[in-house]
Design a protein around this motif. Structure first.
Motif, PDB file in Angstrom:
ATOM      1  N   LEU A   1     106.225 -43.952 -28.870  1.00  0.00           N
ATOM      2  CA  LEU A   1     106.156 -45.038 -27.904  1.00  0.00           C
ATOM      3  C   LEU A   1     104.768 -45.630 -28.039  1.00  0.00           C
ATOM      4  CD1 LEU A   1     107.351 -46.688 -25.566  1.00  0.00           C
ATOM      5  CD2 LEU A   1     106.488 -44.941 -24.010  1.00  0.00           C
ATOM      6  N   ASN A   2     104.706 -46.860 -28.528  1.00  0.00           N
ATOM      7  CA  ASN A   2     103.429 -47.498 -28.847  1.00  0.00           C
ATOM      8  C   ASN A   2     102.695 -46.615 -29.855  1.00  0.00           C
ATOM      9  OD1 ASN A   2     104.102 -49.576 -27.014  1.00  0.00           O
ATOM     10  ND2 ASN A   2     103.285 -48.364 -25.324  1.00  0.00           N
ATOM     11  N   CYS A   3     101.526 -46.109 -29.529  1.00  0.00           N
ATOM     12  CA  CYS A   3     100.765 -45.258 -30.463  1.00  0.00           C
ATOM     13  C   CYS A   3     100.934 -43.773 -30.165  1.00  0.00           C
ATOM     14  CB  CYS A   3      99.285 -45.617 -30.413  1.00  0.00           C
ATOM     15  SG  CYS A   3      98.963 -47.272 -31.034  1.00  0.00           S
ATOM     16  N   ALA A   4     101.704 -43.431 -29.153  1.00  0.00           N
ATOM     17  CA  ALA A   4     101.886 -42.037 -28.751  1.00  0.00           C
ATOM     18  C   ALA A   4     103.081 -41.430 -29.472  1.00  0.00           C
ATOM     19  CB  ALA A   4     102.084 -41.954 -27.241  1.00  0.00           C
TER      20      ALA A   4
ATOM     21  N   PHE B   1     115.320 -41.082 -23.804  1.00  0.00           N
ATOM     22  CA  PHE B   1     116.473 -41.918 -24.133  1.00  0.00           C
ATOM     23  C   PHE B   1     116.729 -43.050 -23.140  1.00  0.00           C
ATOM     24  CE2 PHE B   1     117.133 -38.473 -27.014  1.00  0.00           C
ATOM     25  CZ  PHE B   1     117.758 -39.060 -28.102  1.00  0.00           C
ATOM     26  N   THR B   2     116.033 -43.072 -22.022  1.00  0.00           N
ATOM     27  CA  THR B   2     116.236 -44.168 -21.069  1.00  0.00           C
ATOM     28  C   THR B   2     115.227 -45.292 -21.273  1.00  0.00           C
ATOM     29  OG1 THR B   2     114.907 -43.004 -19.412  1.00  0.00           O
ATOM     30  CG2 THR B   2     117.308 -42.736 -19.290  1.00  0.00           C
ATOM     31  N   ASN B   3     114.237 -45.086 -22.118  1.00  0.00           N
ATOM     32  CA  ASN B   3     113.242 -46.122 -22.391  1.00  0.00           C
ATOM     33  C   ASN B   3     113.595 -46.814 -23.704  1.00  0.00           C
ATOM     34  OD1 ASN B   3     110.998 -47.667 -23.061  1.00  0.00           O
ATOM     35  ND2 ASN B   3     109.555 -46.175 -22.247  1.00  0.00           N
ATOM     36  N   PRO B   4     113.971 -48.094 -23.664  1.00  0.00           N
ATOM     37  CA  PRO B   4     114.383 -48.788 -24.888  1.00  0.00           C
ATOM     38  C   PRO B   4     113.252 -48.994 -25.895  1.00  0.00           C
ATOM     39  CG  PRO B   4     114.293 -50.308 -23.032  1.00  0.00           C
ATOM     40  CD  PRO B   4     114.043 -48.939 -22.477  1.00  0.00           C
ATOM     41  N   LYS B   5     112.014 -48.781 -25.485  1.00  0.00           N
ATOM     42  CA  LYS B   5     110.876 -48.971 -26.400  1.00  0.00           C
ATOM     43  C   LYS B   5     110.579 -47.735 -27.240  1.00  0.00           C
ATOM     44  CE  LYS B   5     108.672 -52.477 -23.573  1.00  0.00           C
ATOM     45  NZ  LYS B   5     107.483 -52.836 -22.799  1.00  0.00           N
ATOM     46  N   VAL B   6     111.211 -46.610 -26.903  1.00  0.00           N
ATOM     47  CA  VAL B   6     110.990 -45.372 -27.653  1.00  0.00           C
ATOM     48  C   VAL B   6     111.719 -45.461 -28.992  1.00  0.00           C
ATOM     49  CG1 VAL B   6     111.398 -42.874 -27.695  1.00  0.00           C
ATOM     50  CG2 VAL B   6     110.657 -43.979 -25.579  1.00  0.00           C
ATOM     51  N   LYS B   7     111.010 -45.107 -30.048  1.00  0.00           N
ATOM     52  CA  LYS B   7     111.593 -45.086 -31.390  1.00  0.00           C
ATOM     53  C   LYS B   7     111.662 -43.637 -31.851  1.00  0.00           C
ATOM     54  CE  LYS B   7     110.136 -49.666 -32.938  1.00  0.00           C
ATOM     55  NZ  LYS B   7     110.270 -50.299 -31.724  1.00  0.00           N
ATOM     56  N   ARG B   8     112.731 -43.325 -32.580  1.00  0.00           N
ATOM     57  CA  ARG B   8     112.946 -41.959 -33.036  1.00  0.00           C
ATOM     58  C   ARG B   8     112.991 -41.930 -34.560  1.00  0.00           C
ATOM     59  NH1 ARG B   8     118.170 -38.252 -31.448  1.00  0.00           N
ATOM     60  NH2 ARG B   8     117.150 -36.258 -31.750  1.00  0.00           N
ATOM     61  N   ALA B   9     112.253 -41.015 -35.152  1.00  0.00           N
ATOM     62  CA  ALA B   9     112.303 -40.805 -36.597  1.00  0.00           C
ATOM     63  C   ALA B   9     113.625 -40.117 -36.933  1.00  0.00           C
ATOM     64  CB  ALA B   9     111.131 -39.937 -37.052  1.00  0.00           C
ATOM     65  N   PRO B  10     114.029 -40.154 -38.191  1.00  0.00           N
ATOM     66  CA  PRO B  10     115.258 -39.451 -38.574  1.00  0.00           C
ATOM     67  C   PRO B  10     115.170 -37.952 -38.251  1.00  0.00           C
ATOM     68  CG  PRO B  10     114.552 -40.914 -40.307  1.00  0.00           C
ATOM     69  CD  PRO B  10     113.441 -40.885 -39.303  1.00  0.00           C
TER      70      PRO B  10
ATOM     71  N   VAL C   1     116.062 -46.369 -30.881  1.00  0.00           N
ATOM     72  CA  VAL C   1     116.159 -46.991 -32.191  1.00  0.00           C
ATOM     73  C   VAL C   1     115.751 -45.982 -33.250  1.00  0.00           C
ATOM     74  CG1 VAL C   1     115.231 -48.834 -33.633  1.00  0.00           C
ATOM     75  CG2 VAL C   1     115.583 -49.233 -31.201  1.00  0.00           C
ATOM     76  N   ASN C   2     116.573 -45.790 -34.272  1.00  0.00           N
ATOM     77  CA  ASN C   2     116.185 -44.970 -35.401  1.00  0.00           C
ATOM     78  C   ASN C   2     115.342 -45.815 -36.323  1.00  0.00           C
ATOM     79  OD1 ASN C   2     117.230 -42.341 -35.110  1.00  0.00           O
ATOM     80  ND2 ASN C   2     119.279 -43.128 -35.429  1.00  0.00           N
ATOM     81  N   VAL C   3     114.294 -45.236 -36.849  1.00  0.00           N
ATOM     82  CA  VAL C   3     113.410 -45.960 -37.748  1.00  0.00           C
ATOM     83  C   VAL C   3     113.352 -45.245 -39.078  1.00  0.00           C
ATOM     84  CG1 VAL C   3     112.025 -46.992 -35.937  1.00  0.00           C
ATOM     85  CG2 VAL C   3     111.417 -44.762 -36.781  1.00  0.00           C
ATOM     86  N   THR C   4     112.886 -45.909 -40.081  1.00  0.00           N
ATOM     87  CA  THR C   4     112.837 -45.323 -41.411  1.00  0.00           C
ATOM     88  C   THR C   4     111.673 -44.369 -41.549  1.00  0.00           C
ATOM     89  OG1 THR C   4     111.432 -47.051 -42.280  1.00  0.00           O
ATOM     90  CG2 THR C   4     113.818 -47.434 -42.379  1.00  0.00           C
TER      91      THR C   4
ATOM     92  N   LEU D   1      99.736 -38.009 -23.916  1.00  0.00           N
ATOM     93  CA  LEU D   1     100.016 -37.764 -22.505  1.00  0.00           C
ATOM     94  C   LEU D   1      99.348 -38.794 -21.601  1.00  0.00           C
ATOM     95  CD1 LEU D   1      99.719 -33.881 -22.500  1.00  0.00           C
ATOM     96  CD2 LEU D   1     101.799 -35.253 -22.334  1.00  0.00           C
ATOM     97  N   ARG D   2      99.072 -39.949 -22.161  1.00  0.00           N
ATOM     98  CA  ARG D   2      98.458 -41.039 -21.398  1.00  0.00           C
ATOM     99  C   ARG D   2      99.438 -42.202 -21.324  1.00  0.00           C
ATOM    100  NH1 ARG D   2      93.877 -40.033 -25.250  1.00  0.00           N
ATOM    101  NH2 ARG D   2      92.709 -38.361 -24.267  1.00  0.00           N
ATOM    102  N   GLY D   3      99.116 -43.160 -20.489  1.00  0.00           N
ATOM    103  CA  GLY D   3      99.925 -44.376 -20.418  1.00  0.00           C
ATOM    104  C   GLY D   3     101.360 -44.103 -20.006  1.00  0.00           C
ATOM    105  N   SER D   4     102.288 -44.638 -20.771  1.00  0.00           N
ATOM    106  CA  SER D   4     103.717 -44.549 -20.433  1.00  0.00           C
ATOM    107  C   SER D   4     104.223 -43.113 -20.371  1.00  0.00           C
ATOM    108  CB  SER D   4     104.544 -45.327 -21.456  1.00  0.00           C
ATOM    109  OG  SER D   4     104.187 -46.681 -21.443  1.00  0.00           O
ATOM    110  N   TRP D   5     103.615 -42.224 -21.148  1.00  0.00           N
ATOM    111  CA  TRP D   5     104.074 -40.834 -21.175  1.00  0.00           C
ATOM    112  C   TRP D   5     103.194 -39.910 -20.344  1.00  0.00           C
ATOM    113  CZ3 TRP D   5     105.700 -40.187 -27.006  1.00  0.00           C
ATOM    114  CH2 TRP D   5     106.958 -40.773 -27.174  1.00  0.00           C
ATOM    115  N   ASN D   6     102.441 -40.459 -19.439  1.00  0.00           N
ATOM    116  CA  ASN D   6     101.546 -39.684 -18.596  1.00  0.00           C
ATOM    117  C   ASN D   6     102.276 -38.575 -17.840  1.00  0.00           C
ATOM    118  OD1 ASN D   6      99.319 -38.881 -17.090  1.00  0.00           O
ATOM    119  ND2 ASN D   6      99.534 -40.522 -15.613  1.00  0.00           N
ATOM    120  N   ALA D   7     103.484 -38.847 -17.374  1.00  0.00           N
ATOM    121  CA  ALA D   7     104.229 -37.883 -16.548  1.00  0.00           C
ATOM    122  C   ALA D   7     104.930 -36.796 -17.356  1.00  0.00           C
ATOM    123  CB  ALA D   7     105.249 -38.619 -15.692  1.00  0.00           C
ATOM    124  N   LEU D   8     104.950 -36.906 -18.696  1.00  0.00           N
ATOM    125  CA  LEU D   8     105.693 -35.914 -19.483  1.00  0.00           C
ATOM    126  C   LEU D   8     105.126 -34.503 -19.347  1.00  0.00           C
ATOM    127  CD1 LEU D   8     106.593 -37.781 -22.790  1.00  0.00           C
ATOM    128  CD2 LEU D   8     107.914 -37.546 -20.688  1.00  0.00           C
TER     129      LEU D   8
END
Length: 184
Positions: free
Chosen positions: A167-170, A122-131, A3-6, A102-109
């Motif tokens: 993703l959340n607060c990360a 791009f496979t996680n629908p909860k990830v938001k992307r800035a412009p 999702v693109n966000v403002t 690097l915690r929680g959902s993105w621990n493996a990054l």
């Protein structure tokens, strides 16, 4: 689905980065594509691969720290990779991952190795992307210097794009530098 966000969601200060790539020529379609660059490269190149170049804890570039809202003195995980297609490097990717991200959902990054970061994002629908923002890099800039280390011929400039993913607060920052072999 990403999702693109403002910009209001991501209050950021751009330092000489543009809202659109002006006079970017044949690279423009690559630069403005809001989808996964990894996926686009995999479609274009049957031999697509990722080669890690660096994975270190270091201080981010000052404007990167500003975008990520982390103190400039704090270290983050810096991941640099080359994306190959047609047997040649076509993109240099530079990602900044603050320790807190690097915690929680993105621990493996922090342990992706030769796997593309784009797939995880791009496979996680909860990830938001800035412009996206864009910059024409010149030889005196750090990212240009890092990208051309892997090239035989050094071009006068290189186009780059970047955006913050949340993703959340990360948050993480991904910068992609487009190399001359992509337009061949």
């Amino acid at each position: 689905m990403l999702v693109n966000v403002t910009l209001a969601t991501f209050p950021i200060r751009k330092v000489n980065w543009l809202n659109r790539p002006i006079l970017s020529g044949q690279l423009k379609p690559w630069l403005i594509d809001h989808g996964s660059l990894t996926s686009s490269l995999q479609q274009r190149y049957s031999d697509f691969k990722v080669r890690p170049v660096a994975m270190i804890f270091a201080k981010p570039i000052v404007d990167e720290a500003t975008l990520l809202h982390v103190p400039a003195r704090k270290v983050a995980l810096i991941r640099e990779v080359l994306l190959f297609g047609g047997g040649q490097p076509v993109v240099f990717a530079h990602s900044v991952l603050p320790r807190a991200s690097l915690r929680g959902s993105w621990n493996a990054l922090g342990r992706l190795g030769n796997k593309p970061l784009g797939t995880a994002l791009f496979t996680n629908p909860k990830v938001k992307r800035a412009p996206l923002s864009y910059k024409k890099l010149s030889p005196h800039q750090v990212l240009y210097q890092k990208a051309v280390q892997h090239l035989t011929d050094k071009p006068a400039c290189l186009w780059a794009r970047r955006s913050v993913f949340r993703l959340n607060c990360a948050t993480i920052l991904v910068t992609e530098v487009f190399l001359p072999n992509l337009s061949k």
